[in-house]
Write a protein that holds these residues in place. Sequence first.
Motif, PDB file in Angstrom:
ATOM      1  N   ALA A 128     -10.431  -3.353  16.022  1.00 21.65           N
ATOM      2  CA  ALA A 128     -11.746  -3.013  15.749  1.00 21.65           C
ATOM      3  C   ALA A 128     -12.016  -1.728  14.706  1.00 21.65           C
ATOM      4  CB  ALA A 128     -12.610  -2.202  16.593  1.00 21.65           C
ATOM      5  N   ASP A 129     -11.204  -0.956  14.032  1.00 23.38           N
ATOM      6  CA  ASP A 129     -11.486  -0.433  12.683  1.00 23.38           C
ATOM      7  C   ASP A 129     -11.014  -0.980  11.500  1.00 23.38           C
ATOM      8  OD1 ASP A 129     -10.858   1.809  14.449  1.00 23.38           O
ATOM      9  OD2 ASP A 129      -9.091   2.472  14.789  1.00 23.38           O
ATOM     10  N   VAL A 130     -10.127  -2.070  12.428  1.00 26.61           N
ATOM     11  CA  VAL A 130      -9.250  -3.335  10.674  1.00 26.61           C
ATOM     12  C   VAL A 130     -10.621  -3.613  10.255  1.00 26.61           C
ATOM     13  CG1 VAL A 130      -7.808  -4.385  10.179  1.00 26.61           C
ATOM     14  CG2 VAL A 130      -7.107  -2.982  11.373  1.00 26.61           C
ATOM     15  N   GLN A 131     -10.632  -4.673  11.801  1.00 27.88           N
ATOM     16  CA  GLN A 131     -12.445  -5.274  11.133  1.00 27.88           C
ATOM     17  C   GLN A 131     -13.154  -4.143  10.219  1.00 27.88           C
ATOM     18  OE1 GLN A 131     -13.270  -7.333  14.554  1.00 27.88           O
ATOM     19  NE2 GLN A 131     -11.404  -8.908  14.922  1.00 27.88           N
ATOM     20  N   SER A 132     -14.096  -3.149  11.487  1.00 26.83           N
ATOM     21  CA  SER A 132     -15.081  -1.908  10.773  1.00 26.83           C
ATOM     22  C   SER A 132     -14.492  -1.894   9.525  1.00 26.83           C
ATOM     23  CB  SER A 132     -14.875  -0.933  11.176  1.00 26.83           C
ATOM     24  OG  SER A 132     -15.572  -1.409  12.921  1.00 26.83           O
ATOM     25  N   ALA A 153      -8.598  -7.128   1.710  1.00 29.66           N
ATOM     26  CA  ALA A 153      -8.332  -5.431   2.658  1.00 29.66           C
ATOM     27  C   ALA A 153      -8.069  -5.878   4.354  1.00 29.66           C
ATOM     28  CB  ALA A 153      -9.972  -4.918   2.665  1.00 29.66           C
ATOM     29  N   TYR A 154      -8.418  -6.609   4.615  1.00 29.78           N
ATOM     30  CA  TYR A 154      -8.030  -6.564   6.539  1.00 29.78           C
ATOM     31  C   TYR A 154      -6.566  -6.347   5.967  1.00 29.78           C
ATOM     32  CZ  TYR A 154      -6.742  -8.856  10.942  1.00 29.78           C
ATOM     33  OH  TYR A 154      -6.329  -8.984  11.537  1.00 29.78           O
ATOM     34  N   GLN A 155      -5.717  -7.657   4.762  1.00 27.70           N
ATOM     35  CA  GLN A 155      -4.330  -7.465   4.659  1.00 27.70           C
ATOM     36  C   GLN A 155      -3.908  -6.528   4.543  1.00 27.70           C
ATOM     37  OE1 GLN A 155      -1.885 -10.116   5.339  1.00 27.70           O
ATOM     38  NE2 GLN A 155      -3.634 -11.387   6.170  1.00 27.70           N
ATOM     39  N   LEU A 156      -4.693  -5.435   3.462  1.00 23.52           N
ATOM     40  CA  LEU A 156      -3.803  -4.144   3.265  1.00 23.52           C
ATOM     41  C   LEU A 156      -3.758  -3.170   4.110  1.00 23.52           C
ATOM     42  CD1 LEU A 156      -4.295  -1.118   1.580  1.00 23.52           C
ATOM     43  CD2 LEU A 156      -6.889  -1.314   2.012  1.00 23.52           C
ATOM     44  N   LEU A 157      -4.897  -2.794   5.165  1.00 19.91           N
ATOM     45  CA  LEU A 157      -5.004  -2.122   6.115  1.00 19.91           C
ATOM     46  C   LEU A 157      -3.557  -2.410   7.076  1.00 19.91           C
ATOM     47  CD1 LEU A 157      -6.378   0.843   6.946  1.00 19.91           C
ATOM     48  CD2 LEU A 157      -7.942  -0.517   8.413  1.00 19.91           C
ATOM     49  N   SER A 158      -3.875  -4.204   7.893  1.00 18.69           N
ATOM     50  CA  SER A 158      -2.763  -4.612   8.352  1.00 18.69           C
ATOM     51  C   SER A 158      -1.037  -4.432   8.010  1.00 18.69           C
ATOM     52  CB  SER A 158      -2.627  -6.391   8.683  1.00 18.69           C
ATOM     53  OG  SER A 158      -3.965  -6.501   8.638  1.00 18.69           O
ATOM     54  N   ARG A 159      -1.229  -4.295   6.227  1.00 18.80           N
ATOM     55  CA  ARG A 159       0.587  -3.406   6.039  1.00 18.80           C
ATOM     56  C   ARG A 159       0.853  -2.394   5.793  1.00 18.80           C
ATOM     57  NH1 ARG A 159       2.469  -6.652   0.378  1.00 18.80           N
ATOM     58  NH2 ARG A 159       1.998  -7.983   1.792  1.00 18.80           N
ATOM     59  N   PHE A 160      -0.142  -1.534   6.357  1.00 22.64           N
ATOM     60  CA  PHE A 160      -0.123  -0.410   6.983  1.00 22.64           C
ATOM     61  C   PHE A 160       0.284   0.307   8.020  1.00 22.64           C
ATOM     62  CE2 PHE A 160      -2.290   3.621   7.303  1.00 22.64           C
ATOM     63  CZ  PHE A 160      -1.472   4.670   7.623  1.00 22.64           C
ATOM     64  N   ILE A 161      -0.549  -0.217   8.509  1.00 24.14           N
ATOM     65  CA  ILE A 161       0.060  -0.336  10.196  1.00 24.14           C
ATOM     66  C   ILE A 161       1.078  -0.651  10.522  1.00 24.14           C
ATOM     67  CG2 ILE A 161      -0.821  -1.091  12.466  1.00 24.14           C
ATOM     68  CD1 ILE A 161      -3.822  -1.098  11.651  1.00 24.14           C
ATOM     69  N   GLY A 191       3.210   6.080  12.930  1.00 21.72           N
ATOM     70  CA  GLY A 191       2.019   6.746  12.413  1.00 21.72           C
ATOM     71  C   GLY A 191       0.900   6.506  11.634  1.00 21.72           C
ATOM     72  N   ALA A 192       0.764   5.326  11.838  1.00 21.90           N
ATOM     73  CA  ALA A 192      -1.058   4.672  11.816  1.00 21.90           C
ATOM     74  C   ALA A 192      -1.922   5.188  11.921  1.00 21.90           C
ATOM     75  CB  ALA A 192      -0.711   3.139  11.751  1.00 21.90           C
ATOM     76  N   LYS A 193      -2.499   6.310  12.063  1.00 18.79           N
ATOM     77  CA  LYS A 193      -3.612   7.014  13.022  1.00 18.79           C
ATOM     78  C   LYS A 193      -5.096   7.034  11.694  1.00 18.79           C
ATOM     79  CE  LYS A 193      -1.080   8.817  15.600  1.00 18.79           C
ATOM     80  NZ  LYS A 193      -0.808  10.117  16.188  1.00 18.79           N
ATOM     81  N   LEU A 194      -6.020   6.890  13.226  1.00 15.70           N
ATOM     82  CA  LEU A 194      -7.116   7.180  12.091  1.00 15.70           C
ATOM     83  C   LEU A 194      -7.756   8.125  11.190  1.00 15.70           C
ATOM     84  CD1 LEU A 194     -10.222   6.084  12.641  1.00 15.70           C
ATOM     85  CD2 LEU A 194      -9.925   7.479  14.824  1.00 15.70           C
ATOM     86  N   SER A 195      -6.514   9.611  11.359  1.00 15.57           N
ATOM     87  CA  SER A 195      -7.034  10.496  10.075  1.00 15.57           C
ATOM     88  C   SER A 195      -6.448  10.284   9.090  1.00 15.57           C
ATOM     89  CB  SER A 195      -6.444  11.451  11.349  1.00 15.57           C
ATOM     90  OG  SER A 195      -4.637  11.483  10.686  1.00 15.57           O
ATOM     91  N   ARG A 196      -5.800   9.609   8.945  1.00 10.36           N
ATOM     92  CA  ARG A 196      -4.737   8.852   7.729  1.00 10.36           C
ATOM     93  C   ARG A 196      -6.244   8.248   6.675  1.00 10.36           C
ATOM     94  NH1 ARG A 196       1.029   7.349   8.515  1.00 10.36           N
ATOM     95  NH2 ARG A 196       0.783   7.339   6.538  1.00 10.36           N
TER      96      ARG A 196
END
Length: 276
Positions: free
Chosen positions: A185-189, A233-241, A247-252
């Motif tokens: 849900a975070d990734v989609q938002s 953007a989706y691929q960026l955050l997916s790669r980060f996770i 360690g792929a935390k909301l705070s980061r």
Amino acid sequence: MFLQSLFPGVDLLALYKDQQGKFIIFKVIKLTLRDSAGGLGGYEILKVHDAEPFLGVEVKFVDVAACQQFLESYSSGAVRQSLSQHACRLLAVPQDFTVETQLKAGPQNLDLCLDQLTVCLQHIHLSQPERLRDDEIDHLEQQLQSQALGPAPQPPTVTQEESAIPSNCFKFQNRVFEDRMLTSADVQSFSNGVGRQWKHVGRALGKSCRALKGPAIDNLAYEYEREGLYEQAYQLLSRFIQAEGRGAKLSRLVRALEDSKLTSLAENILDMQPRE
């Protein structure tokens, strides 16, 4: 690219194996690439290795213009000239110091087709490596940046209020939130709301994520250009996770959004309600 000194008594490979000489040789290579590729962007050094009698330098180009300019510089002899000039200055060798070079893309010897620029570019594109650069190169890059920037500033002192925040929480806009792993849900938002600013967020995340350093952001932009901003953007955050795991935390992500002046998107992801 493969390098070998033609000057008696100067062995580039032996110098690179020496701890002090390693940094100087790396600096010579970096300065030469800067001169011949039109700046510091569009490429990165992945590995410097023993290819006896040559010193092998593995370079990945992510920008066609930078690659083309490098090929033109190499073909004209400007790369060899730049190598010699920087080596003379940094290694204190005589002015008649010269270097033999060979240029390859995978199994292809590009020295044989330098008059066919399009063919060279195609060979380079087809042989682009997928792996990340060596840890040794990361260390040398950091050493080079430290030399250019001078001593790093001291970190700020943690205040009593900040130290009172639990270790599993973080603070944003004077509110404390429980930290957690990023969800779909975070990734989609994020993908729906970040728009063209996804690169800025990616570079902010890349400060602490090795998988997003160097040309990784530009690679994503190129690979998913046809799919549009949402997919990039989706691929960026997916790669980060994928890279950071637990360690792929909301705070980061919130911190990266804040650094990118996207506080409204952070508020949306946090589902913040206005205070009464």
